[in-house]
Design an enzyme around this catalytic site. Structure first.
Site, PDB file in Angstrom:
ATOM      1  N   HIS A 171      -3.069  -2.675  -5.498  1.00  0.00           N
ATOM      2  CA  HIS A 171      -3.432  -2.345  -4.225  1.00  0.00           C
ATOM      3  C   HIS A 171      -4.831  -2.471  -3.966  1.00  0.00           C
ATOM      4  O   HIS A 171      -5.605  -1.743  -4.413  1.00  0.00           O
ATOM      5  CB  HIS A 171      -3.006  -1.086  -4.076  1.00  0.00           C
ATOM      6  CG  HIS A 171      -3.148  -0.518  -2.671  1.00  0.00           C
ATOM      7  ND1 HIS A 171      -3.446   0.834  -2.124  1.00  0.00           N
ATOM      8  CD2 HIS A 171      -3.271  -1.170  -1.489  1.00  0.00           C
ATOM      9  CE1 HIS A 171      -3.522   1.190  -0.991  1.00  0.00           C
ATOM     10  NE2 HIS A 171      -3.616  -0.120  -0.525  1.00  0.00           N
TER      11      HIS A 171
ATOM     12  N   ASN B  89      -3.536   6.788  -0.394  1.00  0.00           N
ATOM     13  CA  ASN B  89      -3.036   6.596   1.004  1.00  0.00           C
ATOM     14  C   ASN B  89      -2.268   7.927   1.017  1.00  0.00           C
ATOM     15  O   ASN B  89      -2.182   8.345   2.284  1.00  0.00           O
ATOM     16  CB  ASN B  89      -2.368   5.529   1.323  1.00  0.00           C
ATOM     17  CG  ASN B  89      -3.320   4.432   1.781  1.00  0.00           C
ATOM     18  OD1 ASN B  89      -4.483   4.779   2.006  1.00  0.00           O
ATOM     19  ND2 ASN B  89      -2.922   3.311   1.758  1.00  0.00           N
TER      20      ASN B  89
ATOM     21  N   SER C 104       0.792  -1.185   0.097  1.00  0.00           N
ATOM     22  CA  SER C 104       0.055   0.093  -0.075  1.00  0.00           C
ATOM     23  C   SER C 104       0.920   1.271   0.035  1.00  0.00           C
ATOM     24  O   SER C 104       0.421   2.395  -0.146  1.00  0.00           O
ATOM     25  CB  SER C 104      -1.050   0.070   1.070  1.00  0.00           C
ATOM     26  OG  SER C 104      -0.235  -0.293   2.204  1.00  0.00           O
TER      27      SER C 104
ATOM     28  N   GLU D 203      -6.232   0.028  -6.816  1.00  0.00           N
ATOM     29  CA  GLU D 203      -5.270   1.039  -7.689  1.00  0.00           C
ATOM     30  C   GLU D 203      -4.276   0.199  -8.257  1.00  0.00           C
ATOM     31  O   GLU D 203      -3.741  -0.859  -7.569  1.00  0.00           O
ATOM     32  CB  GLU D 203      -4.507   1.644  -6.336  1.00  0.00           C
ATOM     33  CG  GLU D 203      -5.066   3.047  -6.166  1.00  0.00           C
ATOM     34  CD  GLU D 203      -4.434   3.613  -4.894  1.00  0.00           C
ATOM     35  OE1 GLU D 203      -4.181   4.947  -4.913  1.00  0.00           O
ATOM     36  OE2 GLU D 203      -4.175   3.231  -4.063  1.00  0.00           O
TER      37      GLU D 203
END
Ligand code: 3H9
Length: 696
Positions: free
Chosen positions: A429, A479, A408, A441
């Site tokens: 991801h 993130n 991540s 992702e």
């Protein structure tokens, strides 16, 4: 008529076929053609009945959504449907694939409805921030009764052909070719001497006020700020009070009101952008590699979730764990996930049993992966560990296999280059729980081959995920932006807001959870580990939430330990605020010489969103996200951003980029380290442009 609507006389039946691929949307040309065809049927003495068909895989997908917000053009759908309903000979339709929104409203304007097996029927308008506007709210309760209409319309949900027959939305279920089935039904009706049966002339079943109050209470709670769902209930209620014409006028009044809301614009933005994320020049016309068998390494929550998602979509999965006990545990988690899918009606019991028997297996040896086409690594987030895994994969995977990491935040370039085949390496991801969350992702590294990217997008489609392309950086799109607005929240807490006020304000904006509740859910050890990882490179001017470190050291890791920012008591939904946490924050303020000040909820929302949009602007500018729409989709599907606000970039466009930039400049006066308007935000604001202008 236009070339989008055909009129034929077959066996004494006027057959009107709407042919407007891909979904037979009822755009202007179709409406003109349909009205022309209805007039022709009305004047055709040789026609004993009229059959309405949609060509291709579905009947009618509804009004043309791209026309909303533009000046309306005659003829208007409600008038066409009134004309259809008013025909003096029977009107039949045969629904295959789907009859949605205006499409179902056309069907409800027909006197008899045939639903082909496999079709879904519904009025999904509220999902677009509007209500049905061509009689759906008035005619549906007349055929299904009020209870079913109140169940379906505010939810915007669809029903199967079988269920449609059960509730009276369709008259009969059929199989085979819709045209043949429709003609046969029309012939049968004529032989029986059946006449027209206009739904609008049927009485609407009586209904007490209580059902409406209950529906309002339910949707006020469930829809957190969406206006159309509640408005649709008012329109259904009008059907119980009014005859069809005034009822239609009331529906139209509410429809017009909804068309002009920012929520409508946001929801339609969301509809179109989620279909655009896979449209990337680098994979245009590029054939993906064939993927039938996949490997998953690591059977923790993430690996087991990924395996579950793949298995339920027909892929063959080999899961590798370090030893038999861990493999058995992972298999147990997957079996439980599948049981959950059976319970929710997403999977048949027989399918679940077949999956576990035939298409899923565990192994403790990487060699078991040698026959797989793609492997997803979901092991511990540590670069050395990942490199070891990829060295093994490099050894065992067949040439041409795709090697994916579920990291991540780690550097996918470094992982790729640790193998002898960096072109085959990509980041996939997934978001936890991976069998539930829709976002994927796709992290494209510098050396990733285009057909590997195309394969990732094809795999996402197979697995029912919405894929967004991301470039390599710490945290990728989502993130990375999350850490910016989390930092803004911590700054507000240090300056005087309580974590609970921040959570409340963020929820009032429409988020399902505030950042501190979210931290408790994910586990406060995650945030602690991130802070530790970044400690060495942290700028001394950065704010460190020392109270969060203290919570960690106290073993208050969130929901899993019963205490975090909140106190969780068995049997209670949600957590209780805790004065001890406020005391820890107060201590941190004192230690840093901060005199607390008051924040309004509005200021909290504004700063939280400004930090998000500002970082997102950098993410777009650096090419980590190709377009602002990729950020919006990431947040809609991975972070619970309220869909009716369209995504952070759409939200920013609606408040105005110049205003947002001015806010950030104001915040910068007190905290220039954190708050500096991103260069892209500055450019767009000075050119008076929007993020949407970059979406292409
Ligand atoms: C309404 O009806 C209002 C009325 O009550 C009142 C009027 C007065 N319009 O999803 P896909 C495009 S509101 C325009 O990938 P699938 C879509 O953008 C409407 N375009 O296919 C895509 O374009 P592109 C109520 C539309 O097979 C392409 O078609 N109806 C529309 O996976 C293929 O779409 C709805 O809300 C449209 N209505 O799924 C239904 N629909 O290729 C909305 C699709 O350029 N549509 N496009 O990316 C759907 O749910 C799905 O598209 C459907 C097909 C299930 C139909």
């Amino acid at each position: 008529m236009t070339d989008k609507v055909r009129y034929e006389l077959i066996d004494g039946m006027a057959v009107i076929t709407i042919d407007n691929p891909p979904v037979n949307a009822l755009g202007h040309a179709v409406r003109v053609g349909l009205l022309g065809a209805i007039e022709r049927a009305a004047g055709d003495d040789a026609a004993r009945a009229t059959l309405i068909l949609g060509s291709g895989k579905l009947f009618l997908g509804g009004a043309d959504i791209s026309e909303f917000g533009k000046p309306p053009k005659d003829p208007w759908l409600p008038e066409i449907i009134a004309r259809l309903e008013g025909l003096s000979k029977p009107v039949v339709c045969a629904i295959q694939g789907a009859a949605l929104g205006g499409g179902l409203e056309v069907a409800l304007g027909c006197h008899y409805r045939l639903a082909m097996k496999g079709a879904k029927l519904g009025l999904p308008e509220v999902n677009l921030g509007i209500i049905p506007g061509a009689g759906g709210t008035q005619r549906m309760p007349r055929v299904t009764g009020v209870a079913a209409a109140l169940e379906l319309i505010p939810a915007g949900s669809t029903v199967s052909a079988e269920r449609a027959v059960e509730i009276g939305l369709a008259d009969r279920l059929a199989t085979g070719d819709p045209r043949e089935a429709g003609l046969a039904y029309a012939r049968e009706l004529i032989e029986q001497g059946a006449g027209p049966r206009p739904v609008g002339r049927m009485p609407c079943p009586e209904h007490g006020a209580q059902a409406f109050e209950e529906a309002r209470a339910l949707w006020s709670k469930k829809s957190s700020g969406e206006v159309a769902r509640l408005a649709s209930i008012d329109a259904v209620e009008a059907a119980t009070r009014l005859a069809i014409e005034p009822g239609m006028a009331e529906e139209r009044r509410i429809f017009d009101e909804m068309i002009n809301t920012p929520q409508r614009a946001a929801l339609i933005h969301a509809f179109f952008i989620e279909r655009k994320t896979a449209k990337l020049p680098e994979i245009d016309g590029v054939a993906p590699r064939d993927i039938a068998k996949i490997g998953v390494i690591g059977g923790g929550t993430m690996g087991a979730g990924i395996a579950t998602a793949a298995l339920t979509r027909g892929l063959d999965v080999t899961l590798v764990e370090r030893d038999d006990a861990s493999a058995e545990k992972a298999a147990g988690t997957i079996a439980r996930n599948l049981d959950g899918a059976v319970k929710r009606g997403k999977l048949a019991q027989a399918q679940r049993d077949a999956i576990l028997k035939d298409t899923f297996r565990t192994a403790t040896d990487y060699d078991a992966l040698s026959g797989t086409d793609l492997v997803i690594e979901a092991v511990f987030e540590d670069m050395d560990v990942k490199k070891q895994v990829f060295a093994e994969l490099d050894r065992v995977m067949k040439p041409g296999a795709v090697l994916a990491t579920n990291t991540s935040y780690l550097d996918v370039n470094a992982i790729a280059r640790s193998t002898s085949r960096p072109a085959d390496v990509i980041g996939l991801h997934f978001f936890s729980p991976a069998h539930v969350m829709k976002l994927l992702e796709v992290v494209v590294a510098d050396d990733t081959a285009n057909d590997v990217t195309a394969t990732a997008f094809a795999l996402a489609k197979t697995m029912g995920k919405t894929a967004v392309r991301a470039g390599v950086c710490d945290g990728f799109i989502g993130n990375r932006i999350l850490s910016a607005y989390r930092a803004a929240a911590d700054r507000m807490v240090l300056a005087g807001a309580s974590p609970y006020q921040v959570d409340r304000a963020v929820k009032a904006f429409g988020w399902p959870m505030g950042p501190y509740e979210m931290g408790d859910l994910a586990g406060l050890d995650i945030g602690y580990a991130t802070r530790q990882r970044k400690a060495a490179t942290r700028d001394p001017r950065d704010v460190v939430p020392t109270w969060a470190d203290e919570l960690y050291h106290l073993g208050r890791l969130g929901q899993k330990t019963g205490r975090g920012y909140y106190i969780y008591e068995a049997g209670q939904r949600g957590g209780k605020e805790d004065p001890e946490v406020e005391a820890l924050v107060a201590k941190a303020r004192e230690a840093q010489g901060v005199t607390p000040r008051d924040f309004s909820d509005e200021e909290i929302q504004r700063r939280y969103m400004a930090a998000m949009v500002n970082e997102a602007a950098r993410v777009v500018d650096e090419g980590i996200a190709r377009r602002p729409l990729d950020v919006d989709v990431t947040f809609l599907y991975g972070y619970g951003f309220p869909r009716w606000r369209g995504g952070p970039m759409h939200w920013a466009d609606t408040v105005g980029l110049a205003d947002l930039k001015a806010d950030i400049e104001r915040y910068a006066e007190e905290d220039p380290f954190f708050w500096q308007p991103a260069p892209l935000l500055q450019r767009l604001a000075s050119e008076n442009r929007t993020f949407a202008s970059l979406n292409g």
